[in-house]
Design a protein around this motif. Structure first.
Motif, PDB file in Angstrom:
ATOM      1  N   LEU A 131       7.709   1.295   5.189  1.00 53.29           N
ATOM      2  CA  LEU A 131       7.008   0.830   6.400  1.00 53.29           C
ATOM      3  C   LEU A 131       7.096   1.875   7.506  1.00 53.29           C
ATOM      4  O   LEU A 131       6.126   2.095   8.240  1.00 53.29           O
ATOM      5  N   PHE A 132       8.255   2.519   7.632  1.00 50.30           N
ATOM      6  CA  PHE A 132       8.417   3.557   8.645  1.00 50.30           C
ATOM      7  C   PHE A 132       7.455   4.712   8.397  1.00 50.30           C
ATOM      8  O   PHE A 132       6.725   5.144   9.300  1.00 50.30           O
ATOM      9  N   PHE A 133       7.435   5.206   7.156  1.00 50.73           N
ATOM     10  CA  PHE A 133       6.563   6.341   6.843  1.00 50.73           C
ATOM     11  C   PHE A 133       5.084   5.969   6.913  1.00 50.73           C
ATOM     12  O   PHE A 133       4.260   6.762   7.369  1.00 50.73           O
ATOM     13  N   ALA A 134       4.741   4.768   6.468  1.00 48.77           N
ATOM     14  CA  ALA A 134       3.353   4.310   6.571  1.00 48.77           C
ATOM     15  C   ALA A 134       2.939   4.174   8.035  1.00 48.77           C
ATOM     16  O   ALA A 134       1.804   4.486   8.414  1.00 48.77           O
ATOM     17  N   GLY A 135       3.888   3.723   8.868  1.00 51.39           N
ATOM     18  CA  GLY A 135       3.625   3.624  10.304  1.00 51.39           C
ATOM     19  C   GLY A 135       3.360   4.983  10.924  1.00 51.39           C
ATOM     20  O   GLY A 135       2.525   5.116  11.829  1.00 51.39           O
ATOM     21  N   ILE A 136       4.050   6.015  10.411  1.00 47.86           N
ATOM     22  CA  ILE A 136       3.803   7.388  10.868  1.00 47.86           C
ATOM     23  C   ILE A 136       2.367   7.787  10.539  1.00 47.86           C
ATOM     24  O   ILE A 136       1.634   8.298  11.388  1.00 47.86           O
ATOM     25  N   GLY A 157       0.819  -1.208   0.000  1.00 48.94           N
ATOM     26  CA  GLY A 157       0.000   0.000   0.000  1.00 48.94           C
ATOM     27  C   GLY A 157       0.855   1.261   0.000  1.00 48.94           C
ATOM     28  O   GLY A 157       0.583   2.216  -0.733  1.00 48.94           O
ATOM     29  N   ALA A 158       1.910   1.251   0.833  1.00 44.17           N
ATOM     30  CA  ALA A 158       2.810   2.408   0.915  1.00 44.17           C
ATOM     31  C   ALA A 158       3.527   2.639  -0.420  1.00 44.17           C
ATOM     32  O   ALA A 158       3.649   3.774  -0.886  1.00 44.17           O
ATOM     33  N   LEU A 159       3.990   1.559  -1.027  1.00 41.37           N
ATOM     34  CA  LEU A 159       4.694   1.678  -2.314  1.00 41.37           C
ATOM     35  C   LEU A 159       3.765   2.183  -3.410  1.00 41.37           C
ATOM     36  O   LEU A 159       4.145   3.027  -4.219  1.00 41.37           O
ATOM     37  N   LEU A 160       2.538   1.660  -3.437  1.00 38.09           N
ATOM     38  CA  LEU A 160       1.582   2.044  -4.481  1.00 38.09           C
ATOM     39  C   LEU A 160       1.200   3.514  -4.366  1.00 38.09           C
ATOM     40  O   LEU A 160       1.268   4.263  -5.349  1.00 38.09           O
ATOM     41  N   VAL A 161       0.806   3.948  -3.163  1.00 35.61           N
ATOM     42  CA  VAL A 161       0.376   5.343  -2.981  1.00 35.61           C
ATOM     43  C   VAL A 161       1.580   6.283  -3.104  1.00 35.61           C
ATOM     44  O   VAL A 161       1.450   7.409  -3.588  1.00 35.61           O
ATOM     45  N   GLY A 162       2.770   5.804  -2.700  1.00 36.74           N
ATOM     46  CA  GLY A 162       3.984   6.590  -2.891  1.00 36.74           C
ATOM     47  C   GLY A 162       4.278   6.821  -4.361  1.00 36.74           C
ATOM     48  O   GLY A 162       4.650   7.928  -4.769  1.00 36.74           O
ATOM     49  N   ALA A 178       7.562  10.864  -2.785  1.00 35.83           N
ATOM     50  CA  ALA A 178       6.962   9.558  -2.495  1.00 35.83           C
ATOM     51  C   ALA A 178       6.610   9.407  -1.020  1.00 35.83           C
ATOM     52  O   ALA A 178       5.640   8.726  -0.664  1.00 35.83           O
ATOM     53  N   VAL A 179       7.410  10.068  -0.147  1.00 33.34           N
ATOM     54  CA  VAL A 179       7.173   9.960   1.286  1.00 33.34           C
ATOM     55  C   VAL A 179       5.772  10.436   1.663  1.00 33.34           C
ATOM     56  O   VAL A 179       5.132   9.896   2.576  1.00 33.34           O
ATOM     57  N   ILE A 180       5.253  11.430   0.951  1.00 32.33           N
ATOM     58  CA  ILE A 180       3.902  11.934   1.229  1.00 32.33           C
ATOM     59  C   ILE A 180       2.870  10.842   0.958  1.00 32.33           C
ATOM     60  O   ILE A 180       1.953  10.617   1.751  1.00 32.33           O
ATOM     61  N   GLY A 181       3.033  10.142  -0.153  1.00 38.52           N
ATOM     62  CA  GLY A 181       2.120   9.044  -0.479  1.00 38.52           C
ATOM     63  C   GLY A 181       2.223   7.906   0.516  1.00 38.52           C
ATOM     64  O   GLY A 181       1.213   7.292   0.884  1.00 38.52           O
ATOM     65  N   GLN A 182       3.441   7.625   0.980  1.00 38.29           N
ATOM     66  CA  GLN A 182       3.638   6.537   1.948  1.00 38.29           C
ATOM     67  C   GLN A 182       2.971   6.859   3.282  1.00 38.29           C
ATOM     68  O   GLN A 182       2.343   5.993   3.903  1.00 38.29           O
TER      69      GLN A 182
END
Length: 310
Positions: free
Chosen positions: A202-207, A1-6, A16-20
């Protein structure tokens, strides 16, 4: 999910970090509230933090820093001091402790190296004088932030000396050292590439997963004000330092715009603050929202300025 939205974020010319972060927000309590394996995600996020610091260490180009050190140093320190002081005073006025107020100032003193690199690269400014000043100042800013974070974690760790508090700094130093050994650079780059597709998202999605929009909706006014203050204080400090160094107003404003994005370093600091119980989950969500907004807005301010420099 993080990779796709990133990936979708990059198609909209956003980092990309915003999407993640957005992916985590969508999967978390703000929308779908999925039951996710939090222990594994937490472990992956921790490794992601260390490798982000390793990547930041690799990004330190000693020659580039030396060439523009005087101006970059002024931009970094004044660009960090202004937001640090303003946010610390705001928190003290809101009856927070000096430790929490200092932590808040530290969060907004940092600058994002990765987002700065991405935007400078888009405008072919990485090798320019302006690009070197911005990147050098961003690196010094991160060094200031890492040292500040190390000091704060020492103060907040109730059990005395703990090596775990120094892991981000240790990984940064390892990254800096590894750049000096050409034989291991392919391994380092391979490790960062692997992390970019696994633990860092995973870190950014966890945020993002820890942000609850329902709780933020009642703080919309303060959110807007804090974001504006975060942008203005960073730009003001950098512009004053640049003008002090004899840079033209357009170039000084471009340098200031390049320092706006807080990004990954601020998020690393926030994660450490939450883990040490220096801030609450509600404060974490609010600060993260402000950091994310500065990161989203920064490229829109930078683009027209750098187009005028060409």
């Amino acid at each position: 999910g993080a990779l796709l939205v990133g990936w979708l974020a990059t198609k909209l010319h956003l980092p990309a970090v915003i999407g993640q972060i957005l992916a985590g927000l969508l999967l978390g309590p703000s929308l779908f509230n999925l039951a996710l394996p939090t222990d594994w995600l937490h472990l992956g996020g921790e490794i992601g933090v260390w490798l982000l610091m390793y990547e930041a260490g690799i990004a330190v180009d000693t020659k580039l820093l030396k060439a523009n050190f005087k101006i970059a140093n002024r931009v970094a320190w004044l660009g960090a001091l202004v937001p640090f002081t303003v946010f610390m005073l705001i928190e003290l006025a809101l009856h927070q402790t000096l430790l929490v107020a200092s932590f808040s100032g530290l969060v907004f003193a940092a600058t994002s190296i990765s987002i700065t690199l991405a935007v400078l690269g888009t405008h072919h400014q990485l090798g320019s004088r302006i690009g070197s000043i911005i990147l050098g100042a961003a690196i010094i800013d991160d060094l200031i932030a890492i040292i500040g974070l190390t000091g704060l974690t020492m103060l907040t760790s109730g059990n005395g000396f703990n090596w775990a508090n120094f892991l981000p700094l240790i990984w940064f130093i390892l990254g800096y050292i590894s750049r000096r050994f050409t034989r291991i650079m392919p391994v380092s780059h391979g490790l960062i590439t692997l992390a970019t597709w696994t633990v860092i998202p995973l870190f950014f999605a966890g945020i993002g997963r820890q942000i609850n929009l329902a709780s933020l909706s009642s703080h919309l006014g303060p959110l807007v004000w804090w974001t504006l203050i975060a942008i203005i204080t960073k730009m003001l400090g950098a512009i004053l330092a640049s003008k002090w160094s004899g840079v033209s107003l357009l170039e000084a404003t471009a340098i200031g715009s390049g320092m706006i994005a807080r990004g990954e370093m601020a998020l690393v600091i926030l994660t450490a603050g939450l883990a040490s119980q220096l801030i609450t989950a509600s404060q974490f969500g609010f600060y993260t929202a402000v950091v994310t907004l500065t990161t989203v807005i920064a490229p829109f301010i930078m683009d027209p300025l750098f187009k005028r420099l060409k």
